[in-house]
Design a protein around this motif. Structure first.
Motif, short mmCIF file in Angstrom:
data_model
loop_
_atom_site.label_atom_id
_atom_site.label_comp_id
_atom_site.label_asym_id
_atom_site.label_seq_id
_atom_site.Cartn_x
_atom_site.Cartn_y
_atom_site.Cartn_z
N PRO A 80 40.37 49.01 32.60
CA PRO A 80 41.25 50.14 32.91
C PRO A 80 40.51 51.16 33.75
CG PRO A 80 40.34 50.42 30.72
CD PRO A 80 39.83 49.09 31.21
N ILE A 81 41.29 51.98 34.47
CA ILE A 81 40.71 53.12 35.20
C ILE A 81 40.56 54.27 34.21
CG2 ILE A 81 41.03 54.72 37.12
CD1 ILE A 81 42.85 52.65 38.41
N SER A 82 39.46 54.98 34.29
CA SER A 82 39.23 56.08 33.35
C SER A 82 40.25 57.19 33.56
CB SER A 82 37.81 56.64 33.52
OG SER A 82 37.71 57.37 34.73
N ILE A 83 40.52 57.92 32.50
CA ILE A 83 41.49 59.02 32.55
C ILE A 83 41.06 60.07 33.58
CG2 ILE A 83 42.51 60.90 31.22
CD1 ILE A 83 43.61 58.14 30.55
N SER A 84 39.75 60.33 33.66
CA SER A 84 39.27 61.34 34.60
C SER A 84 39.57 60.95 36.04
CB SER A 84 37.76 61.56 34.41
OG SER A 84 37.04 60.38 34.70
N ILE A 85 39.48 59.66 36.37
CA ILE A 85 39.77 59.21 37.72
C ILE A 85 41.27 59.25 37.98
CG2 ILE A 85 39.70 57.21 39.27
CD1 ILE A 85 37.02 58.60 38.96
N LEU A 86 42.07 58.82 37.01
CA LEU A 86 43.53 58.88 37.17
C LEU A 86 44.00 60.31 37.40
CD1 LEU A 86 44.83 56.40 34.43
CD2 LEU A 86 45.06 56.14 36.89
N GLY A 87 43.35 61.26 36.73
CA GLY A 87 43.76 62.65 36.85
C GLY A 87 43.46 63.26 38.21
N GLY A 106 42.83 35.44 19.89
CA GLY A 106 44.02 36.04 19.29
C GLY A 106 44.47 37.32 19.95
N LYS A 107 43.84 37.69 21.09
CA LYS A 107 44.18 38.94 21.75
C LYS A 107 44.79 38.67 23.13
CE LYS A 107 40.39 41.40 19.47
NZ LYS A 107 39.13 42.17 19.67
N THR A 108 45.38 39.71 23.69
CA THR A 108 45.91 39.64 25.05
C THR A 108 45.28 40.71 25.92
OG1 THR A 108 47.74 41.08 24.41
CG2 THR A 108 48.12 38.69 24.28
N THR A 109 44.05 41.08 25.59
CA THR A 109 43.34 42.10 26.35
C THR A 109 43.25 41.69 27.82
OG1 THR A 109 41.98 42.50 24.39
CG2 THR A 109 41.18 43.41 26.48
N GLY A 143 40.96 26.82 35.33
CA GLY A 143 41.43 26.04 34.18
C GLY A 143 40.35 25.29 33.43
N THR A 144 39.08 25.47 33.81
CA THR A 144 38.00 24.76 33.11
C THR A 144 37.86 25.26 31.68
OG1 THR A 144 36.80 24.36 35.16
CG2 THR A 144 35.53 24.25 33.12
N VAL A 145 37.97 26.58 31.49
CA VAL A 145 37.90 27.19 30.17
C VAL A 145 39.03 28.19 30.03
CG1 VAL A 145 35.39 26.93 29.94
CG2 VAL A 145 36.34 29.03 30.92
N ASN A 146 39.31 28.54 28.79
CA ASN A 146 40.25 29.62 28.49
C ASN A 146 39.44 30.69 27.76
OD1 ASN A 146 42.13 31.40 27.42
ND2 ASN A 146 43.64 29.81 26.99
N VAL A 147 39.15 31.80 28.43
CA VAL A 147 38.26 32.79 27.83
C VAL A 147 38.85 33.38 26.54
CG1 VAL A 147 37.13 33.40 29.99
CG2 VAL A 147 39.17 34.66 29.26
N TYR A 148 40.18 33.33 26.41
CA TYR A 148 40.81 33.86 25.19
C TYR A 148 40.57 32.96 23.98
CZ TYR A 148 43.18 37.27 28.13
OH TYR A 148 43.44 38.30 29.00
N GLU A 149 40.19 31.73 24.25
CA GLU A 149 39.82 30.81 23.17
C GLU A 149 38.30 30.71 23.02
OE1 GLU A 149 41.62 27.13 24.21
OE2 GLU A 149 43.69 27.83 23.89
N THR A 159 45.60 49.97 35.32
CA THR A 159 45.52 48.52 35.30
C THR A 159 46.57 47.96 34.35
OG1 THR A 159 43.14 48.67 35.68
CG2 THR A 159 43.98 46.56 34.86
N SER A 160 47.25 46.92 34.78
CA SER A 160 48.32 46.32 33.98
C SER A 160 47.79 45.89 32.62
CB SER A 160 48.90 45.11 34.71
OG SER A 160 49.89 44.48 33.93
N GLY A 161 48.50 46.25 31.58
CA GLY A 161 48.11 45.86 30.23
C GLY A 161 47.50 46.98 29.41
N TYR A 162 47.21 48.12 30.05
CA TYR A 162 46.65 49.26 29.34
C TYR A 162 47.67 50.38 29.25
CZ TYR A 162 42.11 46.98 29.89
OH TYR A 162 41.06 46.09 29.84
#
Length: 394
Positions: free
Chosen positions: A376-383, A368-371, A355-361, A391-394
């Protein structure tokens, strides 16, 4: 693509599974190899979990083409394994006859007793903050840094030597990556070198680290004005060995060139072949200050913060004694001291977690993002593995 990371982990698993059947003329050699291998595996997993969060936890040797397709293990389980590996590494070092806490005989380019404790302190700080392990983990981080301090390392009196001096003769380095001239274009510091052609006409050419060949210089990064503001104290001895502002006949420009990695100037060109510190003492002293601050021990937090500030020639900390104020001071000092050493993003994630900083700010590219903060895991690895989830959010 994490394939190369898991290849390295696989090499560690294979060695650990086979070494028990080998006889060594000197049993200490076997103990050292096992210690280094457990430390390396922990090191690889620590990087993976800080980047991706939950990652597969592969601990068995692959002896044929039947490779298990593992799901992602939780960060908590991964950190638990990391700490178990580091404890095993330290136990193997302890088993070496006449082992010394000041033993860097394998060189500072390989894990030793002190560098295992440096990694352990780092992992304990991560689990304390990001995984909410709290005081027990902070206490263990403090204990490991104390072991590092007793391992024979010391701050360089002159900050110019922190990077420019090879780790083999550098009192401050604990663990470093070695680069020869032929490997000089294989690390990130070539992005910090200015192409000589891009600074033609500057009045302070000799102060800017540059190379003629684009193989050695990419002019790929210049210090942001925000980061430049960290070095507001003119007395800061780190400034001339960290950043140089380009000067033209018309005056100073807005081009702030990073000069922390001077490389080596050969007859034909300058090459980015500095040893890259993975852990050095100032980093660990500031981690210890951070752990003390988290525990509410502000006197010791100030003591360790000031050890780094004293070498830099800047004023001792005189701010408030709240956790928020102390954390802000320590994070800022880590920004100054460890600038361009690949520490900043992980520092921000730890201080974001508490809680010292908020990296989104704080970070312009995240405002302004929710990245997600994990990759994320690459498509080649997922395959290649049906048991993996993105990874959640992608």
């Amino acid at each position: 693509d994490w394939q190369q990371w898991y290849t390295a982990i696989g090499n560690c698993n294979l060695l650990l599974s086979k070494i028990e059947n080998f006889t060594f003329a000197n049993p200490d050699t076997k103990q050292r190899i096992q210690a280094e291998t457990y430390a390396l595996r922990a090191y690889f997993y620590f990087h993976l979990t800080r980047i991706f969060g939950d990652v597969p936890l592969m601990l068995q040797a692959v002896l044929d083409d039947n490779v298990p397709h593992l799901a992602r293990a939780s960060q908590s389980d991964v950190l638990q394994q990391i700490h178990a590996d580091l404890d095993k590494a330290l136990a193997h070092y302890a088993a070496i006859n006449a082992a010394s806490r000041k033993d860097y005989t394998s060189s500072k380019y390989r894990f030793n007793y002190g560098s295992v404790h440096a990694l352990r302190a780092d992992t304990k700080m991560w689990s304390a903050k990001v995984l909410k392990g709290g005081k027990p983990d902070f206490d263990e981080a403090i204990r490991s840094v104390t072991e590092v301090e007793a391992s024979g390392v010391s701050l360089n009196p002159n900050f110019a030597d922190v990077i420019a001096k090879r780790a083999s003769t550098n009192s401050e380095h604990i663990l470093s990556a070695y680069f020869s001239r032929d490997e000089g274009a294989l690390n990130f510091t070539q992005n910090l070198f200015a192409l000589t052609s891009t600074i033609a006409g500057a009045l302070n050419l000799d102060s800017i680290v540059s190379a003629v060949s684009p193989s050695y210089a990419q002019s790929g990064y210049m210090m942001s004005p925000t980061a430049k503001d960290w070095f507001a104290e003119k007395e800061d001895k780190r400034i001339p060995y960290t950043v140089v502002t380009e000067r033209r006949a018309s005056g100073l420009t807005q081009n702030h060139w990073v000069v922390k990695y001077p490389g080596t100037k050969y007859a034909d060109d300058r090459v980015p072949d500095n040893d890259l510190p993975i852990y050095r003492l100032a980093d660990l002293l500031l981690l210890k200050a951070e752990a003390y601050a988290a525990n509410g021990d502000f006197a010791n937090a100030k003591l360790y913060l000031d050890k780094v500030k004293q070498r830099a020639g800047t004023k001792a900390y005189s701010g408030g004694s709240t956790k928020e104020e102390m954390n802000q001071a320590i994070l800022a000092e880590r920004g100054r001291e460890l600038f361009a050493e690949n520490k900043r993003w992980y520092d921000l994630l730890r201080f974001h977690a508490d809680g010292t900083v908020n990296v989104y700010e704080l970070l312009p590219n995240l405002q302004g993002k929710t990245t997600p903060l994990f990759w994320p895991i690459s498509i080649s690895i997922l395959g290649k593995n049906d048991n993996l989830t993105q990874t959640s959010g992608y």
